[in-house]
Design an enzyme around this catalytic site. Structure first.
Site, mmCIF file in Angstrom:
data_model
loop_
_atom_site.group_PDB
_atom_site.id
_atom_site.type_symbol
_atom_site.label_atom_id
_atom_site.label_comp_id
_atom_site.label_asym_id
_atom_site.label_seq_id
_atom_site.Cartn_x
_atom_site.Cartn_y
_atom_site.Cartn_z
ATOM 1 N N LYS A 142 16.491 -11.465 -59.008
ATOM 2 C CA LYS A 142 16.526 -12.859 -59.478
ATOM 3 C C LYS A 142 15.160 -13.231 -60.015
ATOM 4 O O LYS A 142 14.128 -12.923 -59.403
ATOM 5 C CB LYS A 142 16.897 -13.788 -58.326
ATOM 6 C CG LYS A 142 16.808 -15.248 -58.707
ATOM 7 C CD LYS A 142 17.568 -16.124 -57.764
ATOM 8 C CE LYS A 142 16.650 -16.750 -56.744
ATOM 9 N NZ LYS A 142 17.353 -17.769 -55.949
HETATM 10 C C1 5RP Z 1 14.584 -20.438 -52.772
HETATM 11 C C2 5RP Z 1 15.480 -19.704 -53.642
HETATM 12 C C3 5RP Z 1 16.534 -20.476 -54.341
HETATM 13 O O1 5RP Z 1 17.737 -19.935 -53.949
HETATM 14 C C4 5RP Z 1 16.309 -20.393 -55.820
HETATM 15 O O2 5RP Z 1 15.089 -20.961 -56.150
HETATM 16 C C5 5RP Z 1 17.466 -20.940 -56.635
HETATM 17 O O3 5RP Z 1 17.543 -22.256 -56.537
HETATM 18 P P1 5RP Z 1 17.064 -23.253 -57.680
HETATM 19 O O4 5RP Z 1 18.053 -23.088 -58.820
HETATM 20 O O5 5RP Z 1 17.114 -24.592 -57.055
HETATM 21 O O6 5RP Z 1 15.682 -22.829 -58.138
HETATM 22 O O7 5RP Z 1 15.417 -18.527 -53.766
HETATM 23 O O8 5RP Z 1 13.508 -19.640 -52.510
#
Ligand code: 5RP
Length: 294
Positions: free
Chosen positions: A203
């Site tokens: 991610k």
């Molecule tokens: C927190 C995360 C979140 O799951 C990630 O940031 C995704 O959420 P958002 O779209 O609100 O950024 O990994 O550490």
């Protein structure tokens, strides 16, 4: 003694029909075992090859942030529209009904809070508990360039090794420190390190310049986080561009659950991710679903 089977005519064996050998559809996943592929196929829709992960694990380091004060009231209504739920084991056990058919991506790193240095995480869940919870992947935060870079990378490799024993994939979540530059060069570095060390998917954040080089250089699927809440059209545009530039989905939180109409927003995001809907069309869908509710 089994009884003699005399009905086995040659035609029943269809000797002339070769058995199909399915080519697995996810980038970089061909050599994985059946359990790994099956779990990934519960995250990434086999028809589109993409996923809408609904992220609401933020409480593990920032408590009940805006929109997540009551997960039972705010998030459960979104569940039918997500492909996957990304969350902590505390919320999974206390709030998500075990009858849910959604795949689960479990946050397994933790230990730091917004009051201290965020990169100072450890592994915070036993692999046995991930098995017990029947999860489809485990998520570990990786802080490339952060103060505790090495510790976070080793957290990831340990979970990859443990997950490999049980057929559970690991999602590497690239986290960017406040003072670090979010550009394609940085994300190429961070995502590639995670993939080289065995992450099954990664991610990251979308960047407007050169994102296609990030997805091209990463040998496994990439999903994008949504980041801070921005106007709905901007969030849909970001998701659209990321998908067109090679992302295999989104792992979106705030831009869904902090939207004025979260149930409408997640459906608009789905249209972009799974049907390549243009952002303006997806926004129309958002407004029509939002108005229908009134
Ligand atoms: C927190 C995360 C979140 O799951 C990630 O940031 C995704 O959420 P958002 O779209 O609100 O950024 O990994 O550490």
């Amino acid at each position: 003694m089994p009884e003699a089977d005399e009905s086995g005519e040659a035609k029943q064996f269809h000797a002339e029909v070769p058995q199909p050998a399915e080519k697995f559809y996810l980038k970089g996943s061909q050599s994985l075992d059946w359990g790994m592929k099956n779990r990934l196929a519960r995250i990434f829709n086999p028809l589109s090859g993409r996923t809408v992960m609904l992220a609401f694990d933020h409480g593990y380091f920032q408590g009940p942030t805006t929109g997540l004060e009551r997960i039972d009231l705010a998030i459960l209504p979104l569940e039918p529209y997500a492909d996957t739920l990304m969350l902590t084991r505390g919320i999974l056990r206390s709030i998500v009904p075990p009858s849910s058919q959604k795949s689960i991506v479990l946050r397994v790193s933790g230990g730091a809070s917004i009051l201290k240095e965020l990169s100072n995480e450890e592994i915070a869940v036993d692999i046995e508990d991930a098995v017990r919870l029947n999860v489809c992947a485990m998520a570990v935060q990786v802080f490339i360039g952060g103060e505790h870079e090495k510790q976070s990378v080793i957290n990831m490799t340990k979970m990859i090794d443990r997950g490999m024993r049980y057929g559970i994939p690991t999602l590497a979540v690239t986290a960017v420190g406040k003072d670090m530059k979010r550009d394609a060069r940085y994300f190429r570095l961070a995502t590639r390190i995670c993939a080289e060390l065995g992450a099954h998917y990664v991610k990251t954040y979308y960047v407007p310049e050169g994102f296609e080089t990030v997805t091209a250089a990463c040998p496994v699927p990439i999903v994008i986080a949504g980041g801070k809440k921005i106007p709905e059209l901007d969030a849909l545009t970001m998701a659209y561009r990321a998908i067109q530039e090679g992302a295999a989905g989104v792992d979106m939180g705030r831009n869904i659950f902090q939207a004025e109409a979260p149930v409408a927003m997640i459906q608009a995001v789905r249209a972009v991710v799974h049907r390549n809907e243009k952002p303006e069309k997806a926004l129309e869908l958002y407004h029509s679903l939002k108005n229908k509710k009134k």
